[in-house]
Enzyme design. Sequence first.
Site, PDB file in Angstrom:
ATOM      1  CE  LYS A 184      -0.740   0.603   4.991  1.00 23.35           C
ATOM      2  NZ  LYS A 184      -1.753   0.755   6.042  1.00 23.35           N
ATOM      3  CG  ASP A 185       3.554   2.104   2.845  1.00 23.38           C
ATOM      4  OD1 ASP A 185       2.516   2.765   3.060  1.00 23.38           O
ATOM      5  OD2 ASP A 185       4.131   1.434   3.715  1.00 23.38           O
ATOM      6  CB  THR A 206      -5.630   7.348  12.132  1.00 25.05           C
ATOM      7  OG1 THR A 206      -5.200   6.777  10.880  1.00 25.05           O
ATOM      8  CG2 THR A 206      -6.446   8.600  11.832  1.00 25.05           C
ATOM      9  CB  SER A 237      -4.413   6.510   7.372  1.00 24.64           C
ATOM     10  OG  SER A 237      -5.311   6.392   6.299  1.00 24.64           O
ATOM     11  NE  ARG A 262      -7.550   3.630   3.962  1.00 26.80           N
ATOM     12  CZ  ARG A 262      -7.774   2.919   5.072  1.00 26.80           C
ATOM     13  NH1 ARG A 262      -9.014   2.727   5.498  1.00 26.80           N
ATOM     14  NH2 ARG A 262      -6.778   2.401   5.762  1.00 26.80           N
ATOM     15  NE  ARG A 263      -5.991   2.545   8.883  1.00 26.27           N
ATOM     16  CZ  ARG A 263      -4.712   2.209   8.753  1.00 26.27           C
ATOM     17  NH1 ARG A 263      -3.765   3.056   9.127  1.00 26.27           N
ATOM     18  NH2 ARG A 263      -4.363   1.036   8.255  1.00 26.27           N
ATOM     19  NE  ARG A 299       3.754   9.143  10.096  1.00 26.83           N
ATOM     20  CZ  ARG A 299       4.752   9.506   9.296  1.00 26.83           C
ATOM     21  NH1 ARG A 299       4.894  10.774   8.971  1.00 26.83           N
ATOM     22  NH2 ARG A 299       5.585   8.635   8.812  1.00 26.83           N
ATOM     23  N   GLY A 300       4.748   7.249  13.964  1.00 25.67           N
ATOM     24  CA  GLY A 300       5.552   6.343  14.777  1.00 25.67           C
ATOM     25  C   GLY A 300       5.290   4.894  14.432  1.00 25.67           C
ATOM     26  NE  ARG A 315       1.692   4.914  13.489  1.00 22.66           N
ATOM     27  CZ  ARG A 315       1.284   5.266  12.279  1.00 22.66           C
ATOM     28  NH1 ARG A 315       0.010   5.149  11.949  1.00 22.66           N
ATOM     29  NH2 ARG A 315       2.129   5.717  11.382  1.00 22.66           N
ATOM     30  CB  CYS A 321       0.404   5.448  -1.064  1.00 19.67           C
ATOM     31  SG  CYS A 321       1.826   6.303  -0.339  1.00 19.67           S
TER      32      CYS A 321
END
Length: 289
Positions: free
Chosen positions: A56-57, A100, A102, A104-105, A122-123, A128, A217
Site C-alpha cells: 500500500k506504500d 491515525t 492515515s 483515509r482513516r 506517527r511512529g 502508536r 498512497c
Amino acid sequence: ALAARFAGEVEIVEITTQGDVDRGPLAQIGGTGVFTSALREALLANEVDVIVHSMKDLPTAPHPGIALAAVAKREDARDALCARDGLGFDDLPEGAKVGTGSPRRAAQLRRVRPDLDVVDIRGNVETRLARAQGPDADLDAVVLALAGLTRLGRQDAVTEVLGLGRFPTAPAQGALAVETREGDAATLRAVAKADHAVTRASADAERLVLAGLEAGCSAPIAASAQIDDGMLFLTATVYALDGSRHLTASHAHTLDGQSPKELGEAAMDVAGRAVRELVDAGAMELDRA
C-alpha cells in the site's frame, strides 16, 4: 521465507526510510515514496538484491530499472481498532480521541462518527499502541492495519476488527510487494516463485484506481477487490478529507480462467470503469488535499 529460495547465506538488511523518521503528517512530507525511496536507492546501488515493501506504500508508477517480482499472499486487509479498556468502536464515548496517521482513516472516522476528535499520529506500531493502551496513554483509541499487527504478533491489542462496509481499506493493504533489479534474472526468477496471482490481480485493480484518480498512497481513497465465483469484484470510494462527502463505485468482471494475462486485463477493466464513474460523479472536485 524468501531466504529459503536462495542457495547460500542470506543477509537481511534493515533500511530506515523518510517515513520512519519524519513525524510530520504524510500529506505534508509528500506521502508517495516516503516509505520506499530509500530501499529502491539501495537496490539500484547494488547494496541489496531484494527489497520488501508494504504494497500500500508503493507508488503506482513503475520505477526505471526495478521489477515487481512478486506479490505475496495477502493477509486480512481490514483495519483494527485498538482502544483502552477493551472498548469497541461504537462503545467509544462522545468526543473520544482516536489516533491515525492515515488521511483515509481520518475521513472515514469523521464520516461515521463526526463527534470523534481525530488526532494525527506517527511512529511505529508499539509507539502508536502506547498512545491508547500504555501507562501514559493520551488517546482513547488508535486505528492500525490488522495485517501489520498480525505480522508483529500483536493481535492481543485489537479490541475490534473494523468491517469493510463502514471502513473499506487502502489499495493493496495487507499485501507485500517484493522488488528486484530488472537485469538480475536469477534473483527475479527465484523471487517470482513467491508470487500469488490472485493477490496481485486484486491489488493491481485497487492500485489502478489510485493511478487513474492521480492520487498518492496517502490520499483518502479506499479500494477493495476480490476474486470469487469466477468474477473479479472491485469497490472504490473517494472521501473528502473532512468526511463530509464520499463517492463510491462498484464493478465486476467475469473471468474465463485465472491466467496472469486474463487477471491483468480484468484488473484494468474494473479499475477503468470505476475511475470513469467516480470522475463523472465529481471525485476530482472533492477536497482530498
